[in-house]
Scaffold this motif. Structure first.
Motif, PDB file in Angstrom:
ATOM      1  N   GLY A 164       3.472   9.780  -5.131  1.00 34.87           N
ATOM      2  CA  GLY A 164       4.064  10.954  -4.482  1.00 34.87           C
ATOM      3  C   GLY A 164       3.259  11.458  -3.297  1.00 34.87           C
ATOM      4  N   ILE A 165       2.491  10.548  -2.693  1.00 32.20           N
ATOM      5  CA  ILE A 165       1.614  10.978  -1.607  1.00 32.20           C
ATOM      6  C   ILE A 165       2.275  10.837  -0.229  1.00 32.20           C
ATOM      7  CG2 ILE A 165      -0.600  10.485  -0.463  1.00 32.20           C
ATOM      8  CD1 ILE A 165      -1.654   9.771  -3.271  1.00 32.20           C
ATOM      9  N   VAL A 166       3.185   9.858  -0.101  1.00 32.30           N
ATOM     10  CA  VAL A 166       3.938   9.777   1.169  1.00 32.30           C
ATOM     11  C   VAL A 166       5.380  10.196   0.930  1.00 32.30           C
ATOM     12  CG1 VAL A 166       2.599   8.048   2.413  1.00 32.30           C
ATOM     13  CG2 VAL A 166       4.350   7.309   0.820  1.00 32.30           C
ATOM     14  N   GLU A 167       5.943  10.772   1.947  1.00 34.13           N
ATOM     15  CA  GLU A 167       7.344  11.190   1.845  1.00 34.13           C
ATOM     16  C   GLU A 167       8.085  10.832   3.118  1.00 34.13           C
ATOM     17  OE1 GLU A 167       5.857  15.776   2.666  1.00 34.13           O
ATOM     18  OE2 GLU A 167       7.012  15.280   0.911  1.00 34.13           O
TER      19      GLU A 167
ATOM     20  N   PHE B 181       0.837  -1.212   0.000  1.00 33.18           N
ATOM     21  CA  PHE B 181       0.000   0.000   0.000  1.00 33.18           C
ATOM     22  C   PHE B 181       0.872   1.263   0.000  1.00 33.18           C
ATOM     23  CE2 PHE B 181      -2.711   3.151   2.292  1.00 33.18           C
ATOM     24  CZ  PHE B 181      -3.724   3.225   1.347  1.00 33.18           C
ATOM     25  N   ILE B 182       1.908   1.240   0.832  1.00 40.30           N
ATOM     26  CA  ILE B 182       2.812   2.402   0.916  1.00 40.30           C
ATOM     27  C   ILE B 182       3.510   2.615  -0.435  1.00 40.30           C
ATOM     28  CG2 ILE B 182       4.868   3.379   2.050  1.00 40.30           C
ATOM     29  CD1 ILE B 182       2.513   3.214   3.985  1.00 40.30           C
ATOM     30  N   ALA B 183       3.848   1.499  -1.090  1.00 37.20           N
ATOM     31  CA  ALA B 183       4.532   1.601  -2.388  1.00 37.20           C
ATOM     32  C   ALA B 183       3.649   2.337  -3.394  1.00 37.20           C
ATOM     33  CB  ALA B 183       4.888   0.208  -2.898  1.00 37.20           C
ATOM     34  N   VAL B 184       2.336   2.032  -3.346  1.00 34.61           N
ATOM     35  CA  VAL B 184       1.380   2.698  -4.253  1.00 34.61           C
ATOM     36  C   VAL B 184       1.351   4.198  -3.952  1.00 34.61           C
ATOM     37  CG1 VAL B 184      -1.069   2.901  -4.876  1.00 34.61           C
ATOM     38  CG2 VAL B 184      -0.040   0.642  -4.585  1.00 34.61           C
TER      39      VAL B 184
END
Lengths: 87, 143
Positions: free
Chosen positions: A84-87, A76-79
């Protein structure tokens, strides 16, 4: 890790979706469908949290072993990272 | 649509994949998308998303205005729709997207094309009327 600002979650026909608003909508166009687990992770990412922190929250709430939860979290984090939603 | 309004109301942009044939040849269903922004001050030539009194959402071009009210017409239509108030206009098209290429609707080149297109529409309507009247025998074949 933490989710970027500028996203809202709304329900469309019983489905939770995340969309970008304001400045963020200039770079992210589209919607992310969130199931219950997805929504939980999404909400956890509002504040800075580690992968271990998310996995712990998931195993506490759902009957899932650490390994399975971790694999799901990573996917999920990879998606989100790709968008570009998590940093 | 509430989401679209929310995104646009926040000063954002919304990508829409229009359906239907009324904006052909410029916008083809399944091939093209449009980037919508807040309409600020809609003007003749702009493609806008508006809501009809009956609740239907429509993406057509502004072809004229009478006082405070706008006149709309799809590029592929000949019959205009009058009396659309500015409050009914939800968004306007900023960019057209096709196969990864984009056209900026504010660019001088595009505006020039729109001007030509709007002029042509009237000629197209004229031509259509001529053809129909000819078919109906209202005009002579040697005309």
């Amino acid at each position: 890790m933490k989710r970027k600002d500028g996203f809202i979650v709304r329900q469309i026909a019983d489905q939770n979706v995340a969309v970008a608003v304001g400045e963020a909508s200039r770079t992210f166009r589209g919607m992310i469908k969130l199931n219950d687990t997805g929504l939980m992770i999404w909400n956890l990412l509002e504040d800075d949290i580690t992968e271990n922190g998310i996995v712990a929250a998931l195993t506490e709430r759902y009957e899932v072993d650490d390994e399975t939860a971790r694999a799901d979290v990573r996917r999920f984090i990879a998606v989100l990272a790709e968008a570009g939603i998590v940093e | 649509m509430p989401i679209l309004s929310e995104v646009i109301g926040s000063g954002g942009e919304f990508e829409l994949y229009p359906r239907g044939t009324s904006m052909l040849p410029l916008i083809r269903e399944g091939r093209d998308s449009v980037i919508l922004i807040s309409p600020d001050s809609p003007d003749v030539g702009d493609i806008v998303l508006y809501r009809r009194a009956g609740g239907q959402y429509v993406l057509h071009r502004i072809v004229g205005c009478e006082g405070e009210l706008f006149t709309m017409c799809g590029d592929n239509q000949t019959k205009v729709e009058r009396g659309i108030a500015v409050g009914q206009i939800i968004a306007k098209v900023k960019l057209l997207k096709r196969d990864g290429r984009t056209v900026d609707c504010e660019s001088a080149e595009y505006r020039k094309w729109v001007k030509k297109w709007l002029n042509m529409t009237y000629r197209r309507v004229g031509l259509l009327r001529y053809r129909v009247s000819k078919k109906l025998g209202l005009r002579g074949h040697d005309e």
